[in-house]
Design an enzyme around this catalytic site. Structure first.
Site, PDB file in Angstrom:
ATOM      1  N   HIS A 187      39.709 -40.476  13.249  1.00 62.62           N
ATOM      2  CA  HIS A 187      40.357 -41.758  13.578  1.00 62.62           C
ATOM      3  C   HIS A 187      41.854 -41.625  13.867  1.00 62.62           C
ATOM      4  O   HIS A 187      42.515 -42.622  14.170  1.00 62.62           O
ATOM      5  CB  HIS A 187      40.150 -42.765  12.441  1.00 62.62           C
ATOM      6  CG  HIS A 187      38.725 -43.182  12.257  1.00 62.62           C
ATOM      7  ND1 HIS A 187      37.969 -43.727  13.273  1.00 62.62           N
ATOM      8  CD2 HIS A 187      37.893 -43.110  11.179  1.00 62.62           C
ATOM      9  CE1 HIS A 187      36.745 -43.983  12.834  1.00 62.62           C
ATOM     10  NE2 HIS A 187      36.670 -43.610  11.563  1.00 62.62           N
ATOM     11  N   TYR A 219      29.534 -40.670   2.621  1.00 63.84           N
ATOM     12  CA  TYR A 219      30.109 -41.177   1.376  1.00 63.84           C
ATOM     13  C   TYR A 219      29.132 -41.328   0.237  1.00 63.84           C
ATOM     14  O   TYR A 219      29.530 -41.678  -0.870  1.00 63.84           O
ATOM     15  CB  TYR A 219      30.821 -42.511   1.659  1.00 63.84           C
ATOM     16  CG  TYR A 219      31.821 -42.350   2.785  1.00 63.84           C
ATOM     17  CD1 TYR A 219      33.048 -41.738   2.552  1.00 63.84           C
ATOM     18  CD2 TYR A 219      31.503 -42.717   4.101  1.00 63.84           C
ATOM     19  CE1 TYR A 219      33.943 -41.521   3.590  1.00 63.84           C
ATOM     20  CE2 TYR A 219      32.394 -42.514   5.136  1.00 63.84           C
ATOM     21  CZ  TYR A 219      33.609 -41.916   4.881  1.00 63.84           C
ATOM     22  OH  TYR A 219      34.489 -41.691   5.895  1.00 63.84           O
ATOM     23  N   HIS A 275      30.878 -43.738  12.828  1.00 62.28           N
ATOM     24  CA  HIS A 275      31.939 -44.530  13.461  1.00 62.28           C
ATOM     25  C   HIS A 275      32.461 -43.811  14.705  1.00 62.28           C
ATOM     26  O   HIS A 275      32.456 -42.576  14.761  1.00 62.28           O
ATOM     27  CB  HIS A 275      33.101 -44.749  12.479  1.00 62.28           C
ATOM     28  CG  HIS A 275      32.671 -45.359  11.185  1.00 62.28           C
ATOM     29  ND1 HIS A 275      32.411 -44.601  10.062  1.00 62.28           N
ATOM     30  CD2 HIS A 275      32.438 -46.647  10.840  1.00 62.28           C
ATOM     31  CE1 HIS A 275      32.034 -45.397   9.072  1.00 62.28           C
ATOM     32  NE2 HIS A 275      32.042 -46.652   9.505  1.00 62.28           N
ATOM     33  N   ASP A 294      29.483 -38.712  13.661  1.00 54.85           N
ATOM     34  CA  ASP A 294      29.848 -39.636  12.582  1.00 54.85           C
ATOM     35  C   ASP A 294      29.370 -41.049  12.958  1.00 54.85           C
ATOM     36  O   ASP A 294      29.275 -41.387  14.143  1.00 54.85           O
ATOM     37  CB  ASP A 294      31.369 -39.613  12.395  1.00 54.85           C
ATOM     38  CG  ASP A 294      31.850 -40.440  11.216  1.00 54.85           C
ATOM     39  OD1 ASP A 294      32.091 -39.845  10.146  1.00 54.85           O
ATOM     40  OD2 ASP A 294      31.981 -41.673  11.352  1.00 54.85           O
TER      41      ASP A 294
END
Ligand code: SP5
Ligand code: ZN
Length: 348
Positions: A167, A330, A205, A203
């Site tokens: 990000h 996570y 995202h 990923d």
């Protein structure tokens, strides 16, 4: 045996403590324990500790102002009035220097550190504390050591980077990320003699930072599949299918947004499509997040271990030198197993 694993104990020095999401402090999810569960799941793989590398590839992807801020912010916060003022030791912005604030006027650099943070940090979930810089910089060394292994002849190397990086743009950080490990790896592969790099980001995202860094680059393709930002998901304003690069990089970005609830079948198909799209590159970087898993708290995708194994097979089958860079994921109970499944698939 299996794909070699690179890690660094220093990556555990970043402790997110809490993050502020829509005004509510919630426990951080990008925890140091992620390193432990991944290492445990990969205990039969050859293990390498990262070696120190200089800043040249970091400087190739990030603005010096961002690097200076991240390297000094926590110490400056500790020296400042914040113990009395706010009573917490994490650098976090409350004021954001958005286009809407500036509307064309030239701003004067703010004196207050808590305002300066909002120049670089674009969300309230990515706090900088004691050890954050040390961990993020160590993660870059992990990625660069994995590049070294591949350049020394390994077909693939896994970089257990933490905190994650996709990000982070040239200038801005957020999304639990501080330095863009995958982008640094791509630059190092180019410098080592590979002419065209393909980055595939699995990923959950969209990797807006990696996309931004290579937006106008003809020599690095960036392809990502992720939960559709148009359905309301982070990073909200990027990751749509219409984003395809610009200038000399027109057509070198590819986005495959997927509906909430997408499971193995269409998810693996999207990975295969991106694998095909980067198939003529000389070397591969995989942004290997495992947060697309059904059990993951941060995404609504429903991928299983079989899906991650199939993704590894599709990308490993390209037969390209590959640097596999850890991004998100996570669920401490399952994520190690998911990384292991991807690596087993990639090794073939
Ligand atoms: C690298 C990566 O996967 N970054 C994820 C960034 C997305 N975070 C969005 C967080 C949305 C709110 N999460 C609430 C859970 C409470 N901790
Ligand atoms: Zn993610």
């Amino acid at each position: 045996m299996g794909i070699p694993v690179v890690w660094s104990p220093a990556t555990k020095q970043h402790v997110p403590k809490h993050e502020v999401w829509v005004g509510v402090p919630t426990p951080g999810t990008e925890l140091p324990e992620r390193v432990d569960v991944i290492l445990r799941a990969l205990e039969l793989h050859p293990l390498h500790e990262a070696t120190p590398h200089d800043d040249r590839f970091l400087a190739a992807v990030h603005d010096p102002a961002l690097l200076e801020f991240l390297a000094t912010a926590s110490h400056a916060w500790a020296q400042g009035p914040y113990d009395d003022l706010v009573g917490q030791d994490r650098v976090v912005p409350y004021f954001f220097q958005t286009d809407a604030l500036l509307v064309g006027m030239p701003p004067t650099p703010p004196a207050a550190l808590h305002a300066r943070a909002g120049i670089f940090c674009y969300d309230t979930m990515t706090l900088v504390g004691p050890g954050t810089w040390e961990a993020a910089r160590a993660a870059v060394d992990v990625a660069l050591t994995a590049v070294d292994l591949v350049m020394a002849g390994e077909q693939a190397a896994y970089a257990l980077c933490r905190p994650p990086g996709h990000h982070v743009t040239q200038l801005g950080y957020g999304g639990s990320c501080y330095l863009n490990n995958a982008a640094v790896a791509a630059e190092a592969l180019l410098a080592a003699g590979h002419e065209r790099i393909g980055i595939v980001d699995i990923d959950a995202h969209h990797g807006n930072g990696t996309q931004a860094i290579f937006w106008e680059r003809p020599d690095v393709r960036y392809g990502s599949l992720h939960v559709d930002p148009a359905a309301g998901w982070f990073p909200h304003v990027f990751g749509h299918a219409s984003e395809a690069g610009a200038g000399a990089g027109s057509g070198t970005t590819r986005n495959l947004p997927l509906p909430e609830g997408t499971g193995d079948g269409p998810w693996v198909e999207a990975v295969a499509e991106l694998a095909d799209w980067v198939g003529d590159c000389d070397a591969l970087v995989v942004s290997l997040g495992v947060d697309a898993a059904g059990d993951d708290p941060e995404s609504p995708l429903q991928v299983t271990a079989d899906g991650f194994r199939a993704a590894g097979s599709a990308l490993g089958a390209l037969g390209r030198p590959s640097v596999l860079v850890q991004e998100g994921g996570y669920d401490l109970a399952t994520m190690g197993h998911l990384v292991a499944a991807y690596l087993a698939g990639h090794a073939g």
